[in-house]
Motif scaffolding. Structure first.
Motif, PDB file in Angstrom:
ATOM      1  N   ILE A 145      18.207  -5.027  -2.433  1.00  0.00           N
ATOM      2  CA  ILE A 145      19.748  -4.850  -1.986  1.00  0.00           C
ATOM      3  C   ILE A 145      20.577  -5.582  -2.786  1.00  0.00           C
ATOM      4  CG2 ILE A 145      21.015  -4.743   0.220  1.00  0.00           C
ATOM      5  CD1 ILE A 145      18.495  -4.431   1.790  1.00  0.00           C
ATOM      6  N   PRO A 146      21.663  -5.244  -2.928  1.00  0.00           N
ATOM      7  CA  PRO A 146      22.506  -6.098  -3.867  1.00  0.00           C
ATOM      8  C   PRO A 146      22.988  -7.464  -3.151  1.00  0.00           C
ATOM      9  CG  PRO A 146      23.145  -3.633  -4.058  1.00  0.00           C
ATOM     10  CD  PRO A 146      21.944  -3.660  -3.106  1.00  0.00           C
ATOM     11  N   GLY A 147      22.608  -8.395  -3.741  1.00  0.00           N
ATOM     12  CA  GLY A 147      23.174  -9.680  -3.153  1.00  0.00           C
ATOM     13  C   GLY A 147      22.261 -10.435  -2.566  1.00  0.00           C
ATOM     14  N   THR A 148      21.113  -9.687  -2.427  1.00  0.00           N
ATOM     15  CA  THR A 148      19.696 -10.729  -1.952  1.00  0.00           C
ATOM     16  C   THR A 148      18.958 -10.977  -2.649  1.00  0.00           C
ATOM     17  OG1 THR A 148      18.543  -8.614  -1.464  1.00  0.00           O
ATOM     18  CG2 THR A 148      20.308  -9.078   0.362  1.00  0.00           C
ATOM     19  N   GLY A 149      18.516 -10.317  -3.725  1.00  0.00           N
ATOM     20  CA  GLY A 149      17.534 -10.564  -4.492  1.00  0.00           C
ATOM     21  C   GLY A 149      16.124 -10.379  -4.230  1.00  0.00           C
ATOM     22  N   ILE A 150      16.007  -9.801  -2.897  1.00  0.00           N
ATOM     23  CA  ILE A 150      14.793  -9.634  -2.170  1.00  0.00           C
ATOM     24  C   ILE A 150      14.130  -8.183  -2.526  1.00  0.00           C
ATOM     25  CG2 ILE A 150      13.705  -9.688   0.070  1.00  0.00           C
ATOM     26  CD1 ILE A 150      15.734 -11.335   1.152  1.00  0.00           C
ATOM     27  N   PRO A 151      13.072  -8.194  -3.077  1.00  0.00           N
ATOM     28  CA  PRO A 151      12.534  -6.812  -3.571  1.00  0.00           C
ATOM     29  C   PRO A 151      12.218  -6.037  -2.262  1.00  0.00           C
ATOM     30  CG  PRO A 151      11.316  -8.534  -4.632  1.00  0.00           C
ATOM     31  CD  PRO A 151      12.130  -9.329  -3.653  1.00  0.00           C
ATOM     32  N   LEU A 152      12.538  -4.512  -2.477  1.00  0.00           N
ATOM     33  CA  LEU A 152      12.289  -3.935  -1.368  1.00  0.00           C
ATOM     34  C   LEU A 152      10.923  -3.763  -0.912  1.00  0.00           C
ATOM     35  CD1 LEU A 152      14.942  -1.113  -1.563  1.00  0.00           C
ATOM     36  CD2 LEU A 152      15.117  -3.037  -0.248  1.00  0.00           C
ATOM     37  N   SER A 153      10.043  -3.992  -1.980  1.00  0.00           N
ATOM     38  CA  SER A 153       8.574  -3.917  -1.950  1.00  0.00           C
ATOM     39  C   SER A 153       7.979  -4.842  -0.806  1.00  0.00           C
ATOM     40  CB  SER A 153       7.911  -4.117  -3.252  1.00  0.00           C
ATOM     41  OG  SER A 153       8.070  -5.363  -3.734  1.00  0.00           O
ATOM     42  N   THR A 154       8.893  -5.877  -0.700  1.00  0.00           N
ATOM     43  CA  THR A 154       8.711  -6.894   0.414  1.00  0.00           C
ATOM     44  C   THR A 154       8.308  -6.364   1.919  1.00  0.00           C
ATOM     45  OG1 THR A 154       9.870  -8.548  -0.700  1.00  0.00           O
ATOM     46  CG2 THR A 154       9.031  -9.016   1.402  1.00  0.00           C
ATOM     47  N   THR A 181       7.261  -3.874   9.051  1.00  0.00           N
ATOM     48  CA  THR A 181       8.473  -4.203   8.378  1.00  0.00           C
ATOM     49  C   THR A 181       9.062  -3.012   7.820  1.00  0.00           C
ATOM     50  OG1 THR A 181       6.855  -4.678   6.590  1.00  0.00           O
ATOM     51  CG2 THR A 181       7.662  -6.603   7.907  1.00  0.00           C
ATOM     52  N   ALA A 182       8.287  -1.883   7.467  1.00  0.00           N
ATOM     53  CA  ALA A 182       8.966  -0.959   6.889  1.00  0.00           C
ATOM     54  C   ALA A 182       9.866  -0.076   7.768  1.00  0.00           C
ATOM     55  CB  ALA A 182       8.132   0.279   6.195  1.00  0.00           C
ATOM     56  N   ALA A 183       9.457  -0.140   9.076  1.00  0.00           N
ATOM     57  CA  ALA A 183       9.981   0.633   9.913  1.00  0.00           C
ATOM     58  C   ALA A 183      11.516  -0.434  10.488  1.00  0.00           C
ATOM     59  CB  ALA A 183       9.176   0.737  11.326  1.00  0.00           C
ATOM     60  N   ALA A 184      11.207  -1.764  10.136  1.00  0.00           N
ATOM     61  CA  ALA A 184      12.438  -2.367  10.502  1.00  0.00           C
ATOM     62  C   ALA A 184      13.376  -2.118   9.457  1.00  0.00           C
ATOM     63  CB  ALA A 184      12.041  -4.058  10.689  1.00  0.00           C
ATOM     64  N   LEU A 185      13.056  -2.093   8.346  1.00  0.00           N
ATOM     65  CA  LEU A 185      13.811  -1.739   7.155  1.00  0.00           C
ATOM     66  C   LEU A 185      14.727  -0.530   7.255  1.00  0.00           C
ATOM     67  CD1 LEU A 185      14.802  -2.241   4.216  1.00  0.00           C
ATOM     68  CD2 LEU A 185      12.876  -0.966   3.348  1.00  0.00           C
ATOM     69  N   VAL A 186      13.787   0.631   7.794  1.00  0.00           N
ATOM     70  CA  VAL A 186      14.464   1.861   7.887  1.00  0.00           C
ATOM     71  C   VAL A 186      15.465   1.927   8.961  1.00  0.00           C
ATOM     72  CG1 VAL A 186      13.832   4.333   8.336  1.00  0.00           C
ATOM     73  CG2 VAL A 186      12.764   3.084   6.563  1.00  0.00           C
ATOM     74  N   LEU A 187      14.974   1.630   9.925  1.00  0.00           N
ATOM     75  CA  LEU A 187      15.843   1.912  11.289  1.00  0.00           C
ATOM     76  C   LEU A 187      16.675   0.700  11.603  1.00  0.00           C
ATOM     77  CD1 LEU A 187      12.580   2.853  13.634  1.00  0.00           C
ATOM     78  CD2 LEU A 187      14.259   4.089  12.355  1.00  0.00           C
TER      79      LEU A 187
END
Length: 348
Positions: free
Chosen positions: A105-114, A121-127
């Motif tokens: 996500i721009p500005g975070t540097g955190i890979p989405l693979s995390t 965690t995937a559900a938290a990302l999507v929802l």
């Protein structure tokens, strides 16, 4: 008269804000309910749901039409396909971990693979995180609509002059980002999920060519001019010019000798294309996108293939070369031979 006009504008702004807020809440509820129902049934159709739930979903997503429904279903496929076999990796989850490790996500540097190591965690990302990012993106888009070169202070002044209407506009853009995204990332991931589902349902043998080595070997066997690769040596050694004590040395076993690495010389633009580009320009690409109506039914034949688009991606400015042995994932830049008449394995 001025006071009456101001009050009227405020009333119009308030009405639009309330309407936009209701739409935004409906969009968010439609996302949550739609994903939950698709994951529960594992299907695109709502037929197996109770009439009340089916009516609720359709009513929530109705303002955004078929495109929103397809997008919500594609997000649900993340969890439907999660542990299922994948044509390129062991499971769809493993494929996400690999493909999203160099996207953040721009500005975070955190890979989405995390977020892909657990369904939770995937559900938290999507929802939840995804709607937040859509909201921030909406704020940024409206800021740019006010004026692309405005400072934050100037944008704040513009906002203060018409807060109700601009807030309503932010909510409208939020709905578009949430249910009708048109950015490259959303289309890329939708395509990945669609291909994964198609491969799983059909078990089509062509997906074997997603493996780069299989693509090269089978393409060459069929007389297709693939990008050239080295058959020898069986192993190459790469050494740092100034490391000592056995450090900075790496061994790469050739795929032609049963190893994991395809060894190739760097490809350059063809002379015809190089004449149109700056000196030392990176490799450019030519891509042909085809479409078929053969699988749509209704009398469509398997030969109804059309050339949907031809895209020439000419790299104009030289980019700094990435060190050859970086631990991070390489950039997602495909490298076919410019106009030299070869197909690269990443281009299908």
């Amino acid at each position: 008269a001025v006071g009456v006009g101001t009050a009227a504008m405020a009333l119009v702004g308030y009405d639009r804000l309330m309407a936009s807020l209701r739409l935004a809440l409906a969009a968010l509820a439609g996302l949550w309910l739609g994903v939950a129902c698709h994951v529960y049934t594992g299907q695109y159709s709502y037929r197996t749901l109770s009439p009340s739930v089916r009516t609720a979903i359709c009513k929530l997503l109705e303002p955004w039409g078929l495109r929103a429904r397809v997008h919500v279903y594609s997000l649900a496929l993340i969890f439907v396909l999660w542990g299922k076999p994948h044509y390129r990796n062991g499971t769809f989850q493993e494929d996400m971990i690999k493909n999203l490790r160099n996207v953040a996500i721009p500005g975070t540097g955190i890979p989405l693979s995390t977020f892909c190591y657990s369904r939770i965690t995937a559900a938290a990302l999507v929802l939840f995180l995804n709607p937040l990012v859509c909201l921030l993106g909406a704020v940024n888009k409206v800021r740019l609509e006010l004026g692309p070169f405005l400072s934050l202070g100037q944008a704040a002044q513009r906002f203060a002059s018409s807060p109700l209407l601009l807030t309503a506009r932010v909510l409208e853009v939020f709905c578009e980002h949430l249910l009708q995204p048109d950015d490259w990332f959303s289309f890329w991931r939708l395509n990945c999920r669609l291909a994964s589902l198609h491969a799983l349902r059909t078990n089509a043998s062509g997906y074997r060519c997603e493996d780069k080595w299989t693509f090269l070997v089978e393409g060459e066997a069929k007389g297709i001019p693939v990008s050239p690769y080295l058959r020898t040596p069986a192993t190459i050694v790469a050494k740092d010019v100034n490391e000592e004590g056995g450090l900075g040395i790496f061994f790469f076993t050739n795929a032609a000798a049963g190893g994991r690495f395809i060894l190739q010389e760097r490809l350059d633009n063809s002379p015809e294309l190089s004449a149109l580009l700056p000196a030392n320009a990176p490799l450019s690409t030519v891509r042909v996108i085809t479409a078929s109506e053969g699988g749509l039914g209704g009398g469509g034949g398997g030969d109804d293939d059309d050339d949907a688009a031809d895209v020439t991606h000419a790299a104009r400015a030289a980019l700094p070369l990435r060190p050859a042995l970086m631990p991070a994932a390489p950039p997602r830049v495909p490298a076919p031979a410019g106009l030299g008449g070869h197909l690269h394995d990443d281009e299908l």
